[in-house]
Design an enzyme around this catalytic site. Structure first.
Site, PDB file in Angstrom:
ATOM      1  N   ARG A   1      15.134  99.046 -17.132  1.00  0.00           N
ATOM      2  CA  ARG A   1      15.255  98.574 -15.750  1.00  0.00           C
ATOM      3  C   ARG A   1      14.053  97.769 -15.246  1.00  0.00           C
ATOM      4  NH1 ARG A   1      18.260 103.310 -12.149  1.00  0.00           N
ATOM      5  NH2 ARG A   1      20.216 103.341 -13.363  1.00  0.00           N
TER       6      ARG A   1
ATOM      7  N   HIS B   1      23.886 100.677  -5.007  1.00  0.00           N
ATOM      8  CA  HIS B   1      24.936 100.630  -6.033  1.00  0.00           C
ATOM      9  C   HIS B   1      26.182 101.408  -5.604  1.00  0.00           C
ATOM     10  CE1 HIS B   1      22.809 104.425  -6.924  1.00  0.00           C
ATOM     11  NE2 HIS B   1      24.008 104.860  -7.278  1.00  0.00           N
TER      12      HIS B   1
ATOM     13  N   ASP C   1      14.580 101.679  -8.871  1.00  0.00           N
ATOM     14  CA  ASP C   1      14.406 100.719  -9.963  1.00  0.00           C
ATOM     15  C   ASP C   1      15.687  99.962 -10.310  1.00  0.00           C
ATOM     16  OD1 ASP C   1      15.801 102.776 -11.147  1.00  0.00           O
ATOM     17  OD2 ASP C   1      14.281 103.279 -12.631  1.00  0.00           O
ATOM     18  N   ASP C   2      16.749 100.164  -9.521  1.00  0.00           N
ATOM     19  CA  ASP C   2      17.954  99.343  -9.682  1.00  0.00           C
ATOM     20  C   ASP C   2      18.163  98.457  -8.449  1.00  0.00           C
ATOM     21  OD1 ASP C   2      18.672 101.297  -7.892  1.00  0.00           O
ATOM     22  OD2 ASP C   2      20.487 101.928  -8.946  1.00  0.00           O
TER      23      ASP C   2
ATOM     24  N   ASP D   1      15.919 111.350  -0.304  1.00  0.00           N
ATOM     25  CA  ASP D   1      16.282 110.489   0.829  1.00  0.00           C
ATOM     26  C   ASP D   1      16.893 111.299   1.975  1.00  0.00           C
ATOM     27  OD1 ASP D   1      18.552 111.051  -0.640  1.00  0.00           O
ATOM     28  OD2 ASP D   1      19.250 108.984  -0.781  1.00  0.00           O
TER      29      ASP D   1
END
Length: 356
Positions: free
Chosen positions: A111, A295, A184-185, A271
């Site tokens: 990634r 995503h 990291d995406d 989160d």
């Protein structure tokens, strides 16, 4: 005979009067013509001093007499170097933002390379990667901006809260004005992020992000199981930002590892714990920013003509043969399966690795 002579004299008078009138008219016409001709031939008088409006010359954006400079049309984001702070208003400089990216050892090679090739180049000094092990190769590739949190490499709530806790504490030590967390995406449109933050004061309490659920989350109150607690949280997979003012108010309950303890208490991931602290404990509401994307959303519905306005993009895999990615022309899917390279070159075509 006398009568005839008198008539002749009268006619002669009228003739002389008529000729006089004609001569006078001719003289007046000649005088008017000379006046007009002389005014056309004479040079125009130049007017010095400020003009009412700025000149609109395309090739020369100034007036020679007044020295009034006319600014050129403002370029689009892809025509300028986004990392430059010269065009940012005071108080919203790139160096005022602490950008953290949560990752793990297993994803370093999969990634991080596309991030390092794309948006990291716009914020090298401001972006830090929080991982769970030492990695000399990527420590060098990130210019020493990889932090080993010593947290577990698993994806359980305790490991996630552990990393977020370290992110938060490092931000506090940095004295930056804004803390912006990403996964990291995520692809981060750095200039658009700065543009967003310019609309908010870091000296006020701001929690900026987007929820991934349609209604506030309801959980049991661990201190009183007969009660339910309801609050919103910004999903970490889309990214979120906190002002320093808000972060300082969070310190008594979240700094120095206390963030992990609260996560364990409510038994929810990082989160959600962040939303619990801010919305429930501090009573500060989430400000929803629709331009953050995770995503969890179908990326194909984002229109290409809106890409300059978006702050983050993401990707995921629906199945072995189907990816959840933005729909954009550019590099082949084999070279660019996440579409981050194509997004980057669409936004910032001047990069050397973008096709000309």
């Amino acid at each position: 005979m006398v009568f005839v002579t008198m008539v002749s004299v009268a006619r002669l008078k009228r003739l002389v009067q008529g000729l006089t009138l004609v001569a006078a008219a001719a003289y007046s016409t000649l005088l008017l013509y000379q006046t007009v001709s002389s005014s056309r031939l004479a040079p125009r008088q130049q007017v010095s001093g400020w003009q009412e409006r700025a000149p609109r010359s395309v090739s020369k954006d100034y007036d020679a007499n007044s020295n009034l400079v006319v600014p050129e049309a403002r370029p689009r984001n892809d025509d300028v170097t986004p990392a430059s702070n010269s065009s940012r208003p005071a108080g919203t400089q790139l160096d005022d933002v602490f950008i953290s990216v949560k990752t793990t050892r297993n994803y370093h090679k999969w990634r991080l390379p596309v991030i390092l090739k794309t948006w990291f180049q716009l914020a090298k000094d401001q972006t830090w990667f929080f991982t769970d092990s030492d990695d000399l190769e990527y420590q060098e590739k990130t210019n020493g901006h990889m932090i080993n949190t010593n947290c577990s490499s698993s994806h359980n709530r305790k490991a996630l809260c552990c990393k977020m806790s370290v992110e938060f504490d490092v931000f506090l030590e940095s004295n930056k004005k804004w803390f912006c967390h990403f996964d990291d995406d995520n692809y981060v449109n750095v200039p658009r992020l700065l543009s967003l933050l310019a609309d908010y004061s870091p000296q006020e309490d701001w929690y900026l992000g987007k929820p991934s659920i349609r209604a506030p989350l309801e959980i049991l109150n661990r201190d009183n199981t007969a009660q339910k607690i309801s609050f919103w949280f910004a999903t970490g997979g889309a990214g979120f930002c906190l002002s320093r003012s808000l972060a300082l108010k969070m310190m008594p309950v979240a700094s120095g590892g206390k963030f992990i303890s609260i996560g364990e208490k409510i038994r929810l991931p990082d989160d959600v714990t962040m939303g619990y602290i801010i919305e429930h404990l501090l009573r500060k509401p989430l400000t929803v920013i629709d331009q953050f994307h995770s995503h969890l959303e179908p990326m194909k519905f984002l229109r290409q003509d809106t890409f300059h306005d978006q702050i983050t993009f993401s990707y995921s895999r629906y199945s072995k043969d189907e990816m959840n990615v933005v729909k954009i022309d550019g590099f082949s899917k084999r070279i660019d399966p996440t579409r981050f390279l194509s997004i980057h070159c669409f936004l910032f075509s001047y990069f050397s690795n973008c096709p000309r």
